[in-house]
Design a protein around this motif. Structure first.
Motif, PDB file in Angstrom:
ATOM      1  N   THR A  16       9.162   7.973   0.818  1.00 33.78           N
ATOM      2  CA  THR A  16       9.444   8.561  -1.348  1.00 33.78           C
ATOM      3  C   THR A  16       7.615   8.515  -0.733  1.00 33.78           C
ATOM      4  N   PRO A  17       7.450   9.224  -1.597  1.00 34.32           N
ATOM      5  CA  PRO A  17       5.359   9.840  -1.596  1.00 34.32           C
ATOM      6  C   PRO A  17       5.491   8.304  -2.290  1.00 34.32           C
ATOM      7  N   ASP A  18       5.816   7.445  -2.927  1.00 35.50           N
ATOM      8  CA  ASP A  18       5.177   6.632  -3.781  1.00 35.50           C
ATOM      9  C   ASP A  18       4.663   5.203  -2.825  1.00 35.50           C
ATOM     10  N   TYR A  19       5.620   5.038  -1.533  1.00 32.86           N
ATOM     11  CA  TYR A  19       5.128   4.421  -0.499  1.00 32.86           C
ATOM     12  C   TYR A  19       4.120   5.121   0.013  1.00 32.86           C
ATOM     13  N   LEU A  20       4.450   5.619   0.463  1.00 31.29           N
ATOM     14  CA  LEU A  20       2.996   6.487   0.922  1.00 31.29           C
ATOM     15  C   LEU A  20       2.091   6.118   0.345  1.00 31.29           C
ATOM     16  N   ALA A  21       1.635   6.545  -0.982  1.00 35.61           N
ATOM     17  CA  ALA A  21       0.436   6.157  -1.462  1.00 35.61           C
ATOM     18  C   ALA A  21      -0.041   4.190  -1.515  1.00 35.61           C
ATOM     19  N   TYR A  22       1.330   4.203  -1.701  1.00 36.21           N
ATOM     20  CA  TYR A  22       0.998   2.527  -1.438  1.00 36.21           C
ATOM     21  C   TYR A  22       0.438   1.922  -0.551  1.00 36.21           C
ATOM     22  N   HIS A  23       1.184   2.488   0.869  1.00 36.84           N
ATOM     23  CA  HIS A  23       0.850   2.106   1.817  1.00 36.84           C
ATOM     24  C   HIS A  23      -0.735   2.548   2.212  1.00 36.84           C
ATOM     25  N   ASP A  24      -1.318   3.621   1.879  1.00 39.81           N
ATOM     26  CA  ASP A  24      -2.278   3.667   2.800  1.00 39.81           C
ATOM     27  C   ASP A  24      -3.758   3.394   1.731  1.00 39.81           C
ATOM     28  N   PHE A  70      10.230 -10.883  -9.260  1.00 36.65           N
ATOM     29  CA  PHE A  70      11.532 -10.147 -10.087  1.00 36.65           C
ATOM     30  C   PHE A  70      12.298  -9.200  -9.224  1.00 36.65           C
ATOM     31  N   GLN A  71      11.101  -8.734  -7.922  1.00 41.61           N
ATOM     32  CA  GLN A  71      11.589  -7.862  -6.831  1.00 41.61           C
ATOM     33  C   GLN A  71      13.075  -8.773  -6.263  1.00 41.61           C
ATOM     34  N   SER A  72      12.897 -10.324  -6.227  1.00 41.33           N
ATOM     35  CA  SER A  72      14.086 -10.439  -5.413  1.00 41.33           C
ATOM     36  C   SER A  72      15.738 -10.030  -5.802  1.00 41.33           C
ATOM     37  N   GLY A  73      16.408  -9.657  -4.544  1.00 40.90           N
ATOM     38  CA  GLY A  73      17.871  -9.232  -5.226  1.00 40.90           C
ATOM     39  C   GLY A  73      17.147  -7.041  -5.134  1.00 40.90           C
ATOM     40  N   LEU A  74      16.572  -6.895  -5.035  1.00 37.87           N
ATOM     41  CA  LEU A  74      16.376  -5.515  -5.292  1.00 37.87           C
ATOM     42  C   LEU A  74      15.189  -5.317  -4.313  1.00 37.87           C
ATOM     43  N   SER A  75      14.790  -3.972  -4.379  1.00 39.08           N
ATOM     44  CA  SER A  75      14.227  -2.783  -3.588  1.00 39.08           C
ATOM     45  C   SER A  75      11.858  -2.907  -4.402  1.00 39.08           C
ATOM     46  N   TRP A  76      11.492  -2.810  -3.461  1.00 35.79           N
ATOM     47  CA  TRP A  76      10.197  -3.133  -3.642  1.00 35.79           C
ATOM     48  C   TRP A  76       9.788  -2.091  -3.881  1.00 35.79           C
ATOM     49  N   LEU A  77      10.752  -0.638  -3.552  1.00 37.26           N
ATOM     50  CA  LEU A  77       9.968   0.074  -4.694  1.00 37.26           C
ATOM     51  C   LEU A  77      11.476   0.452  -6.256  1.00 37.26           C
ATOM     52  N   THR A  78      11.993  -0.224  -6.574  1.00 37.08           N
ATOM     53  CA  THR A  78      12.612  -0.512  -8.096  1.00 37.08           C
ATOM     54  C   THR A  78      11.233  -1.061  -8.774  1.00 37.08           C
ATOM     55  N   ILE A  79      10.496  -1.676  -8.498  1.00 40.58           N
ATOM     56  CA  ILE A  79       9.563  -2.646  -9.155  1.00 40.58           C
ATOM     57  C   ILE A  79       8.107  -2.111  -8.761  1.00 40.58           C
ATOM     58  N   LEU A  80       8.103  -0.897  -7.747  1.00 38.95           N
ATOM     59  CA  LEU A  80       6.654  -0.485  -8.198  1.00 38.95           C
ATOM     60  C   LEU A  80       6.813   0.778  -8.664  1.00 38.95           C
ATOM     61  N   ARG A  81       7.564   1.493  -8.810  1.00 40.50           N
ATOM     62  CA  ARG A  81       7.905   3.042  -9.796  1.00 40.50           C
ATOM     63  C   ARG A  81       8.214   1.898 -11.320  1.00 40.50           C
ATOM     64  N   LYS A  82       8.275   0.139 -11.825  1.00 41.84           N
ATOM     65  CA  LYS A  82       8.148  -0.005 -12.295  1.00 41.84           C
ATOM     66  C   LYS A  82       7.064  -0.660 -13.273  1.00 41.84           C
ATOM     67  N   ARG A  83       6.185  -0.486 -12.006  1.00 41.10           N
ATOM     68  CA  ARG A  83       4.799  -1.067 -12.099  1.00 41.10           C
ATOM     69  C   ARG A  83       3.987  -1.695 -13.343  1.00 41.10           C
ATOM     70  N   GLU A  84       3.646   0.074 -14.005  1.00 46.33           N
ATOM     71  CA  GLU A  84       2.559   0.030 -14.812  1.00 46.33           C
ATOM     72  C   GLU A  84       3.607  -0.406 -16.800  1.00 46.33           C
ATOM     73  N   ASN A  85       4.862  -0.509 -16.095  1.00 46.93           N
ATOM     74  CA  ASN A  85       6.517  -0.690 -17.378  1.00 46.93           C
ATOM     75  C   ASN A  85       5.049  -2.623 -17.407  1.00 46.93           C
ATOM     76  N   PHE A  86       5.398  -3.158 -16.275  1.00 47.59           N
ATOM     77  CA  PHE A  86       5.427  -4.653 -15.883  1.00 47.59           C
ATOM     78  C   PHE A  86       3.863  -5.239 -16.523  1.00 47.59           C
ATOM     79  N   ARG A  87       2.834  -4.332 -16.168  1.00 46.88           N
ATOM     80  CA  ARG A  87       1.813  -4.264 -16.721  1.00 46.88           C
ATOM     81  C   ARG A  87       1.567  -3.910 -18.031  1.00 46.88           C
ATOM     82  N   ARG A  88       1.828  -3.434 -18.841  1.00 44.53           N
ATOM     83  CA  ARG A  88       1.873  -3.080 -20.025  1.00 44.53           C
ATOM     84  C   ARG A  88       2.661  -4.382 -20.851  1.00 44.53           C
ATOM     85  N   ALA A  89       4.047  -4.754 -20.425  1.00 48.00           N
ATOM     86  CA  ALA A  89       4.211  -6.104 -20.852  1.00 48.00           C
ATOM     87  C   ALA A  89       4.336  -7.041 -20.782  1.00 48.00           C
ATOM     88  N   PHE A  90       3.511  -7.867 -19.805  1.00 47.73           N
ATOM     89  CA  PHE A  90       2.496  -8.616 -19.194  1.00 47.73           C
ATOM     90  C   PHE A  90       1.578  -9.402 -19.790  1.00 47.73           C
TER      91      PHE A  90
END
Length: 204
Positions: free
Chosen positions: A20-28, A50-70
């Motif tokens: 996914t492009p999300d992974y590519l941007a994170y990788h680069d 939070f990723q435990s049992g999930l994919s990193w993509l799930t967490i990466l796509r929610k990262r801004e939400n996590f930042r806002r929440a925490f």
């Protein structure tokens, strides 16, 4: 499976970022570059939990939400969270609503304050565990150093800090350069690491 793929710019990358492009941007632009900022280190440790049992993509796509929440993962603020904050977070559909992981994040924020009192900074402590021997890119999922870091944090009361999780932290935060040998980003990360002074060294 070959460890590389050709990105849209026709340059080779680690195969995992092809999904996914999300992974590519994170990788680069993030993965493997050395980090000495305590808040970024704390954020990554929490998100790995939070990723435990999930994919990193799930967490990466929610990262801004996590930042806002925490509160931007400012551990000084998170350490003061109360039951009302736990209820707020459990009601937040933008993050992973797992009571145990939320509680672990609050606990770890409190432990982070203690660790800073002990070591001066999170960075100074984590970078003590920078591996001195490179096992080669993408051949292990944990290392003696990640096991040692895991044990040290667990001893101090941290949660969701197993050795595989700690190795993922090391990969992402630049304690190791785990880009594939022919990945175009590997040399960029190597240059960044060469110009980086370990916080553990600065701390003496």
């Amino acid at each position: 499976m070959p460890p590389l793929y050709l990105a849209p710019d026709n340059l080779p990358r680690c195969r995992w970022c092809s999904a996914t492009p999300d992974y590519l941007a994170y990788h680069d632009h993030e993965w493997g570059y050395p980090v000495a900022d305590d808040v970024r280190l704390f954020e990554k440790l929490c998100l790995e939990g939070f990723q435990s049992g999930l994919s990193w993509l799930t967490i990466l796509r929610k990262r801004e939400n996590f930042r806002r929440a925490f509160d931007g993962f400012d551990f000084r603020i998170v350490a003061t969270y109360t039951d009302a904050d736990v209820a707020r977070l459990l009601a937040d559909a933008g993050i992973v609503r797992h009571r145990g992981k939320i509680a672990a994040t609050i606990n770890n924020a409190q432990r982070a304050l203690e660790l800073i009192d002990e070591a001066g900074s999170l960075a100074a402590f984590f970078w003590r565990y920078e591996p001195q021997m490179d096992p080669g890119p993408q051949v292990v999922s944990q290392s003696p150093e990640s096991l040692a870091l895991s044990k040290a944090l667990k001893k101090r009361g941290w949660k969701f800090v197993g050795p595989t999780t700690m190795y993922a932290l090391m990969q992402a935060m630049g304690l190791v350069n785990d880009h594939a040998a022919e990945c175009v980003i590997r040399a960029r990360v190597a240059a960044a690491r060469q110009g980086f002074t370990s916080p553990a060294t600065r701390a003496g």
